[in-house]
Write an enzyme that holds these catalytic residues in place. Structure first.
Site, PDB file in Angstrom:
ATOM      1  N   ALA A   1      -0.833   8.092   6.973  1.00  0.00           N
ATOM      2  CA  ALA A   1      -2.190   8.566   7.293  1.00  0.00           C
ATOM      3  C   ALA A   1      -2.521   9.819   6.499  1.00  0.00           C
ATOM      4  CB  ALA A   1      -2.361   8.762   8.793  1.00  0.00           C
ATOM      5  N   HIS A   2      -2.272   9.746   5.195  1.00  0.00           N
ATOM      6  CA  HIS A   2      -2.624  10.849   4.300  1.00  0.00           C
ATOM      7  C   HIS A   2      -2.644  10.345   2.859  1.00  0.00           C
ATOM      8  CE1 HIS A   2       1.850  11.065   4.437  1.00  0.00           C
ATOM      9  NE2 HIS A   2       1.694  11.285   3.147  1.00  0.00           N
ATOM     10  N   GLY A   3      -3.127  11.197   1.983  1.00  0.00           N
ATOM     11  CA  GLY A   3      -3.122  10.925   0.553  1.00  0.00           C
ATOM     12  C   GLY A   3      -2.526  12.114  -0.173  1.00  0.00           C
TER      13      GLY A   3
END
Length: 137
Positions: A52-54
């Site tokens: 749930a991130h980049g």
């Protein structure tokens, strides 16, 4: 960056009646980066999600050492799901990809090879901000 740059990487598999061996070399040999950090996810409870991130600059290779899980990649325009369940296949993830890791099987171990040391400033943790950056807004 484009989702097209992310791909499954076939890693060497040396078969032996005593057990198989797979190895990974950086610097362009198997993956297009030098390995600066290794971490792994394990004992993930049923129904839990990771990721749930980049990342702005970080490149990764994700490998299912044991069990299985799904990696959902999103470049801000397109999405693609990869089912990881073989320890001799890795998923190369280029910079500027949002990733979610879901659907962990019991006993799954997810190993991640990273191009950089941990740097909180390299993260996008808000999806809307990530998409706005990708789309130049």
């Amino acid at each position: 960056m484009s989702l097209d740059q992310c791909r499954i990487v076939d890693l060497p598999k040396i078969s032996d009646p005593r057990g198989n061996l797979t190895f990974i070399e950086g610097g362009g040999r198997h993956i297009p980066f030098d390995i600066n950090r290794v971490y792994y996810l394990y004992d993930v409870p049923g129904g839990a999600e990771r990721g749930a991130h980049g990342h702005k600059e970080l490149q990764q290779l994700i490998v299912a050492l044991s069990g299985s899980f799904d990696v959902l990649l999103n470049d801000g325009r397109n999405k693609k799901k990869f089912h990881m369940n073989l320890p001799y296949l890795g998923l190369y993830v280029s910079p500027m990809m949002w990733r979610d890791i879901t659907n962990f099987s019991s006993g799954a171990v997810c190993m991640v090879l990273a191009s950089e040391l941990y740097d909180e400033n390299d993260y996008y943790r808000d999806y809307e901000k990530f998409v706005a950056q990708v789309r130049g807004k």
